[in-house]
Write a protein that holds these residues in place. Structure first.
Motif, PDB file in Angstrom:
ATOM      1  N   TRP A 181       0.828  -1.196   0.000  1.00 22.91           N
ATOM      2  CA  TRP A 181       0.000   0.000   0.000  1.00 22.91           C
ATOM      3  C   TRP A 181       0.875   1.263   0.000  1.00 22.91           C
ATOM      4  O   TRP A 181       1.951   1.296   0.587  1.00 22.91           O
TER       5      TRP A 181
ATOM      6  N   TYR B  57      -5.376  -3.924   0.793  1.00 20.61           N
ATOM      7  CA  TYR B  57      -5.359  -2.645   1.512  1.00 20.61           C
ATOM      8  C   TYR B  57      -4.633  -1.590   0.684  1.00 20.61           C
ATOM      9  O   TYR B  57      -3.523  -1.811   0.214  1.00 20.61           O
ATOM     10  N   LYS B  58      -5.258  -0.422   0.507  1.00 27.30           N
ATOM     11  CA  LYS B  58      -4.678   0.644  -0.310  1.00 27.30           C
ATOM     12  C   LYS B  58      -4.298   1.882   0.494  1.00 27.30           C
ATOM     13  O   LYS B  58      -3.698   2.811  -0.040  1.00 27.30           O
TER      14      LYS B  58
ATOM     15  N   GLU C  18      -9.710   5.451   2.671  1.00 27.82           N
ATOM     16  CA  GLU C  18     -10.996   4.840   2.305  1.00 27.82           C
ATOM     17  C   GLU C  18     -11.824   4.426   3.520  1.00 27.82           C
ATOM     18  O   GLU C  18     -12.953   3.950   3.369  1.00 27.82           O
TER      19      GLU C  18
END
Length: 359
Positions: A53, A162-163, A167
């Motif tokens: 990420w 997962y970024k 978010e």
């Protein structure tokens, strides 16, 4: 396909372990494409690092050891680790002319006759006398089986997807897992989320002070003993504990890292424990680790009764032509370097024997 290409060694994977193996093959006198080939299914250099990420900057990475023969220097600690390591791996491949073929999916490795292995890929078939398997774990995220998982109305994701924390703004997030990824996720998400809850199966162990060479050897020995007995490996990180740095201390002080035991079930609106306690959630983030990506080796029947592949050094006990690096005790950046060297040394002895005549 009738076009079967022959080499002495096939290296599967071009992460830290695969590149270390390829480097030592080069040093031993093997020529890329003529004597060995490196196959990598990723779109570009960087191994699993390229998928990390963006908020995992290089300065947050624990214990990144350089590849053999070329240091990583001048890296900006504020840059994403995916960019830093991918650039470093790309430069390494060029510097040592490793000629990695990508993207190539290795679909199966099976007996090829005449003492050789048949490596079936999306780019055709290779026949080889030895195999260095360096496929790591990133492609096999582990999702625990928990009652009610399929009923949850919110979002579920794994560390592999997962970024970054943005978010999760305004959401109630449950993070499951006791490793470094879980604590990193929590510390990033907490300032953005409406609420966070940390859940682990076992109480976390925080490690004070430096992790010296003796402690490292002891941790690796625990993992090594499992693969020697043919049991599925634990990660090296699972036996080292979590480093107690300033960020972790602040998380403990603020309550972000207050841990709860594992819940018994997932409900449509959250999670529930056996004593009736419930927590409502919009997101469950599973930071529950990975398993070895070795499904392509299934035709060789290397797994033993214990469920894992029994190793003697890096060599599969059931087939001396197959070496696993980045597996079990070598699943760390420094361990992968050492395992790559050991595998090539062993393969050199294997290949010095006369090649059996084809049946």
């Amino acid at each position: 396909m009738n076009d079967v290409r022959e080499v002495e060694v096939v290296v599967v994977g071009a992460g830290q372990a695969g590149l270390a193996g390829a480097y030592h093959l080069r040093r031993t006198g093997f020529e890329p494409e003529r004597d060995f080939v490196v196959l990598d299914h990723s779109p570009g250099p960087g191994g699993a690092w390229q998928f990390r990420w963006p908020s995992l900057t290089y300065g947050k990475v624990h214990g990144m050891h350089a590849l053999p023969g070329m240091e990583l220097t001048g890296a900006d600690p504020a840059r994403p680790s995916a960019e830093v390591v991918s650039g470093y791996f790309a430069a390494y491949e060029r510097a040592f002319d490793l000629r990695v073929r990508r993207p190539v999916d290795v679909e199966a490795v099976r007996e090829g006759g005449g003492g050789r292995l048949r490596v079936e890929t999306s780019d055709g078939v290779w026949s080889t006398r030895a195999l260095i398997n360096a496929t790591g774990t990133w492609d096999r995220p582990f999702w625990p089986r928990v009652p009610g998982l399929e009923t949850f109305r919110g979002r579920q994701l794994h560390t592999a997807g997962y970024k970054g924390p943005g978010e999760f703004a305004g959401l109630r997030v449950v993070v499951v897992g006791g490793g470094a990824s879980a604590t990193q996720h929590l510390l990033e998400i907490a300032p953005h989320a409406a609420a966070t809850t940390w859940v682990t199966r076992r109480p976390p162990v925080f490690r004070e002070g430096p992790f010296d060479e003796e402690a490292g050897r002891a941790a690796v020995a625990l993992v090594e003993e499992r693969v020697r007995r043919g049991l599925p490996p634990m990660s090296v990180v699972s036996v080292t504990g979590l480093p107690l740095n300033d960020a972790i201390r602040e998380g403990l002080r603020s309550g972000v890292l207050d841990r709860l035991p594992m819940f018994e079930r997932v409900t449509p609106d959250g999670v529930e424990w056996g004593d009736g306690r419930r927590i409502e959630a919009d997101v469950i983030l599973w930071a529950t680790g990975f398993r070895a990506a070795i499904g392509h080796l299934r035709p060789l029947r290397l797994r033993g009764a214990g469920g894992g592949i029994r190793l003697e050094g890096t060599r599969a006990a059931a087939d001396p032509r197959v070496h696993l690096v980045g597996y079990g005790p070598s699943a760390s950046t420094i361990g992968a370097n050492r395992a790559g060297r050991a595998a090539v040394r062993d393969i050199g002895r294997l290949l010095s024997a006369p090649e059996p005549a084809a049946a």
